[in-house]
Design a protein around this motif. Sequence first.
Motif, short mmCIF file in Angstrom:
data_model
loop_
_atom_site.label_atom_id
_atom_site.label_comp_id
_atom_site.label_asym_id
_atom_site.label_seq_id
_atom_site.Cartn_x
_atom_site.Cartn_y
_atom_site.Cartn_z
N ILE A 189 -0.01 -3.11 -5.28
CA ILE A 189 -0.68 -4.36 -4.88
C ILE A 189 -0.53 -4.65 -3.38
CG2 ILE A 189 -0.37 -5.38 -7.17
CD1 ILE A 189 1.60 -7.38 -5.85
N ALA A 190 0.27 -3.83 -2.68
CA ALA A 190 0.49 -4.08 -1.24
C ALA A 190 -0.71 -3.60 -0.43
CB ALA A 190 1.75 -3.36 -0.78
N PRO A 191 -1.13 -4.37 0.60
CA PRO A 191 -2.14 -3.85 1.53
C PRO A 191 -1.54 -2.69 2.33
CG PRO A 191 -1.30 -5.98 2.28
CD PRO A 191 -0.71 -5.74 0.94
N LEU A 192 -2.39 -1.73 2.70
CA LEU A 192 -1.93 -0.49 3.33
C LEU A 192 -0.99 -0.74 4.50
CD1 LEU A 192 -2.04 2.57 3.91
CD2 LEU A 192 -4.15 2.14 5.19
N GLN A 193 -1.38 -1.67 5.40
CA GLN A 193 -0.61 -1.86 6.64
C GLN A 193 0.75 -2.49 6.40
OE1 GLN A 193 -3.38 -3.33 5.69
NE2 GLN A 193 -3.63 -5.42 6.47
N HIS A 194 0.98 -3.02 5.18
CA HIS A 194 2.28 -3.64 4.87
C HIS A 194 2.96 -2.97 3.68
CE1 HIS A 194 1.24 -6.75 7.68
NE2 HIS A 194 0.23 -7.19 6.96
N ARG A 195 2.46 -1.79 3.26
CA ARG A 195 2.96 -1.20 2.01
C ARG A 195 4.46 -0.93 2.05
NH1 ARG A 195 -0.01 3.63 1.45
NH2 ARG A 195 1.74 4.82 2.28
N GLY A 196 4.95 -0.38 3.16
CA GLY A 196 6.37 -0.09 3.26
C GLY A 196 7.21 -1.34 3.14
N ALA A 197 6.83 -2.37 3.90
CA ALA A 197 7.60 -3.62 3.91
C ALA A 197 7.59 -4.29 2.53
CB ALA A 197 7.03 -4.58 4.95
N VAL A 198 6.44 -4.29 1.86
CA VAL A 198 6.35 -4.94 0.54
C VAL A 198 7.20 -4.20 -0.48
CG1 VAL A 198 4.80 -5.49 -1.39
CG2 VAL A 198 4.08 -5.98 0.96
N ASN A 199 7.12 -2.87 -0.48
CA ASN A 199 7.92 -2.10 -1.43
C ASN A 199 9.41 -2.31 -1.19
OD1 ASN A 199 9.45 0.59 -2.19
ND2 ASN A 199 7.63 0.49 -3.48
N ILE A 200 9.79 -2.49 0.07
CA ILE A 200 11.21 -2.65 0.41
C ILE A 200 11.75 -4.01 -0.07
CG2 ILE A 200 12.81 -2.87 2.40
CD1 ILE A 200 11.23 -0.55 3.66
N LEU A 201 10.85 -4.93 -0.43
CA LEU A 201 11.31 -6.17 -1.06
C LEU A 201 12.17 -5.86 -2.30
CD1 LEU A 201 8.19 -8.53 -0.92
CD2 LEU A 201 10.35 -8.83 0.30
N PHE A 202 11.81 -4.79 -3.01
CA PHE A 202 12.61 -4.39 -4.19
C PHE A 202 14.05 -4.11 -3.77
CE2 PHE A 202 14.33 -0.92 -6.85
CZ PHE A 202 14.28 -1.54 -8.10
N GLN A 203 14.22 -3.29 -2.72
CA GLN A 203 15.57 -2.96 -2.27
C GLN A 203 16.26 -4.17 -1.63
OE1 GLN A 203 17.33 -0.38 -2.89
NE2 GLN A 203 19.09 -0.68 -1.54
N LEU A 204 15.49 -5.02 -0.94
CA LEU A 204 16.07 -6.24 -0.38
C LEU A 204 16.69 -7.09 -1.49
CD1 LEU A 204 16.55 -8.29 1.95
CD2 LEU A 204 14.30 -9.25 1.41
N PHE A 205 15.95 -7.21 -2.59
CA PHE A 205 16.46 -8.02 -3.70
C PHE A 205 17.62 -7.32 -4.42
CE2 PHE A 205 13.15 -10.79 -2.70
CZ PHE A 205 13.18 -11.92 -3.50
N VAL A 206 17.64 -5.98 -4.40
CA VAL A 206 18.82 -5.26 -4.90
C VAL A 206 20.04 -5.69 -4.09
CG1 VAL A 206 19.95 -3.01 -5.12
CG2 VAL A 206 17.57 -3.26 -5.81
N THR A 207 19.90 -5.71 -2.77
CA THR A 207 21.05 -6.06 -1.91
C THR A 207 21.45 -7.53 -2.08
OG1 THR A 207 19.68 -6.63 0.02
CG2 THR A 207 20.34 -4.34 -0.20
#
Length: 501
Positions: free
Chosen positions: A155-173
Amino acid sequence: MGSTDNPAHFRSKITVYVLACWILAAFGGLMFGYDIGISGGVTAMDDFLIKFFPKIHERKLHAKENNYCKYDDQTLQLFTSSLYLAALVASFGASKSCSMLGRQPTILMASTFFLFGAALSCAASQKWMLILGRILFGIGVGFGNESVPLFLTEIAPLQHRGAVNILFQLFVTIGILIANLVNYATSSIHPSGWRVSLGLAGVPALILFLGSLFITETPTSLVERGNEHEGKEALKKIRGVDDVDAEFEQIKMACDQARLVKHPFKKLMKRSSMPPLIIGISMQVFQQFTGINAIMFYAPVLFQTVGFKNDASLLSAVITGTVNVLSTFVSIYAVDKAGRRKLLLQACVQMFICQSAIGGILLVNLKSTGSINKGLAAVVVVLVCLYVMCFAWSWGPLGWLIPSETFPLETRTAGFAFAVSSNMFFTFLIAQAFLSMLCHMRAFIFFFFSAWILVMGLFVVFLLPETKGVPIDSMVERVWKQHPVWKKFMDDSRPTSYEMA
């Protein structure tokens, strides 16, 4: 593929709704992180050990206990690691669920299993109830870790795909940090502080459960399952614009290609599927062999070993947890600017230095009994923080991001299931073996992980392609077929009758 590959053709704006979808789904990461953080603290609590592991408690109280061996017990390690074995098996069921039912229902199931696990763990009066609760947690983790990164990537737009996916790891931390704070608070609640710690795992699971009723299904999943109209409407909703034709056509093309493959697990075994499969599994395996979970699971135990008392060790774990959260923001900022490879390589250098230094200090100064002086103990804490810092902006988030974005749609859920199950298997191995390894290898365990970090750096240099700015459904043409090593595998990329049968 033509002009639809150009990100300029993919119009989008960030709306309140899509932000809410990102954050609510990312609670799957908080659920996972809370469990990683809570385990080590609970296993260091005297009330917990007295109830379930009295022999270890006796050993812990012994006047001349062995610093490296006082927690070495296979059943105690099974309490932590059984979750990951359950998650390993569950990830393949989650793959089928993601393909047949969709990402959103799979997230709903993940939260449900986790809620039952929290209830059983909190109420445990026998050892079997404790282990069964962990297994339910594990099934929830398997379903969540399969579906949430895929959901965020799709669901992430291309230009933000990395940052959006990293929300998963941010919430892990964030989950790890919250768990450390909870353990710090509940360690003084006698005799049931451990029940509070384990029971509170239900809070992020409840938020994820309610959130999964609110979030949309991904357009890719809808189109893949034949719901093209709903898929286009979902794409308009998450992009916040009506002009989504270019991106929708690319999704349709990927889905048409995917439908030709009736048996994605067979397709994964083909030569042309090896590059993303090898990269996906390697990223997850290497993520564990950085030694991060060894440090995060047992941070309280580790700090007790170097001379801190119970409260001080939990406080030290809170400090490392805070560093973990704050450093993940570096990755969110840099991943779509600097790219994946630079972050990984920089971290390999920093982690190698830190692990080697920790091993050196403990080798020279920490014997089987006694403790090291407070100054050196503080240096160990600083080195652990520096180590956690660079992991949090590199192998932590990118271990999940890269496998979720590199598989073509026809093998995406199956391939990511292999990646997730590899992560869980090696997390299980590390969790089950770490305390025994610490007992037998002593300080050399940190040199063991240093050697793996060296291997990881060479892997990135020679085998890992850059995926920054490449549309998720263009990876084959623009990444694998261009890479000097992997392009040799791409000569039979079309599905055969064997795969379509």
